[in-house]
Scaffold this motif. Sequence first.
Motif, PDB file in Angstrom:
ATOM      1  N   PRO A  38      34.424  36.003  30.523  1.00 50.95           N
ATOM      2  CA  PRO A  38      34.804  36.838  29.385  1.00 50.95           C
ATOM      3  C   PRO A  38      35.668  38.015  29.872  1.00 50.95           C
ATOM      4  N   PRO A  39      36.634  38.434  29.072  1.00 54.98           N
ATOM      5  CA  PRO A  39      37.535  39.525  29.499  1.00 54.98           C
ATOM      6  C   PRO A  39      36.795  40.786  29.942  1.00 54.98           C
ATOM      7  N   ILE A  45      34.531  43.512  36.926  1.00 49.73           N
ATOM      8  CA  ILE A  45      34.727  43.118  38.325  1.00 49.73           C
ATOM      9  C   ILE A  45      35.888  43.899  38.937  1.00 49.73           C
ATOM     10  N   LYS A  46      36.980  44.007  38.200  1.00 47.28           N
ATOM     11  CA  LYS A  46      38.161  44.734  38.685  1.00 47.28           C
ATOM     12  C   LYS A  46      37.811  46.195  38.980  1.00 47.28           C
ATOM     13  N   ALA A  47      37.016  46.798  38.087  1.00 45.62           N
ATOM     14  CA  ALA A  47      36.620  48.193  38.294  1.00 45.62           C
ATOM     15  C   ALA A  47      35.703  48.341  39.513  1.00 45.62           C
ATOM     16  N   MET A  48      34.847  47.355  39.734  1.00 38.72           N
ATOM     17  CA  MET A  48      33.900  47.414  40.852  1.00 38.72           C
ATOM     18  C   MET A  48      34.552  47.104  42.189  1.00 38.72           C
ATOM     19  N   PHE A  55      33.028  35.437  40.888  1.00 35.15           N
ATOM     20  CA  PHE A  55      32.157  34.377  41.377  1.00 35.15           C
ATOM     21  C   PHE A  55      32.678  33.026  40.906  1.00 35.15           C
ATOM     22  N   ALA A  56      33.118  32.963  39.657  1.00 28.58           N
ATOM     23  CA  ALA A  56      33.637  31.700  39.099  1.00 28.58           C
ATOM     24  C   ALA A  56      34.914  31.261  39.807  1.00 28.58           C
ATOM     25  N   SER A  57      35.828  32.185  40.060  1.00 23.74           N
ATOM     26  CA  SER A  57      37.089  31.785  40.701  1.00 23.74           C
ATOM     27  C   SER A  57      36.875  31.392  42.161  1.00 23.74           C
ATOM     28  N   ALA A 100      27.164  34.833  45.205  1.00 25.05           N
ATOM     29  CA  ALA A 100      26.515  35.315  43.980  1.00 25.05           C
ATOM     30  C   ALA A 100      26.108  36.779  44.151  1.00 25.05           C
ATOM     31  N   ALA A 101      25.509  37.098  45.288  1.00 23.95           N
ATOM     32  CA  ALA A 101      25.089  38.480  45.555  1.00 23.95           C
ATOM     33  C   ALA A 101      26.286  39.430  45.561  1.00 23.95           C
ATOM     34  N   LYS A 102      27.388  38.993  46.124  1.00 25.27           N
ATOM     35  CA  LYS A 102      28.609  39.809  46.191  1.00 25.27           C
ATOM     36  C   LYS A 102      29.076  40.233  44.795  1.00 25.27           C
ATOM     37  N   TYR A 103      28.914  39.338  43.808  1.00 25.55           N
ATOM     38  CA  TYR A 103      29.372  39.618  42.446  1.00 25.55           C
ATOM     39  C   TYR A 103      28.237  39.983  41.491  1.00 25.55           C
ATOM     40  N   GLY A 104      27.037  40.156  42.020  1.00 25.98           N
ATOM     41  CA  GLY A 104      25.917  40.572  41.191  1.00 25.98           C
ATOM     42  C   GLY A 104      25.348  39.483  40.296  1.00 25.98           C
TER      43      GLY A 104
END
Length: 136
Positions: A38-39, A45-48, A55-57, A100-104
């Motif tokens: 979702p946008p 993710i970009k802000a973090m 994770f998906a990409s 997964a952990a990297k992206y929460g």
Amino acid sequence: MDKTQLQQACAEAGAVYAVFWAFDQAKGVLKATMHYNPPERLAQIKAMTGSDTSFASEAYKYEFTPGKGAVGQVYSTKEPVSFEDVTTLPADTFLRADVAAKYGIKSVAMKFFNGGVLEIGNTDVWSSFDWVNSDV
């Protein structure tokens, strides 16, 4: 499988990502062939991280033989699997736990769908996985 089905799966389950894994006959492996975030999740993710990856990409970096890992298990058995918190699992149970952990990402659910595996997940811990019994 198309992007709108991935978007629908995310919306119905309240997921922050969806990945479709298709079987590559020539290589004999399951590979990610499309994903959706979702946008608002992409903005988060970009802000973090300052990055456009998610994770998906990152799923495109992986291939699973039937029976290997959760993706391969679902493909082989055609039975859904769900995990409340993949970051607490041994690496041989969920092979992408470190990513997964990297992206929460915490909760993940997968089911056999359209000849492949449809995977969704969230940053929250899910205690119920009704989505695995839905049509999408």
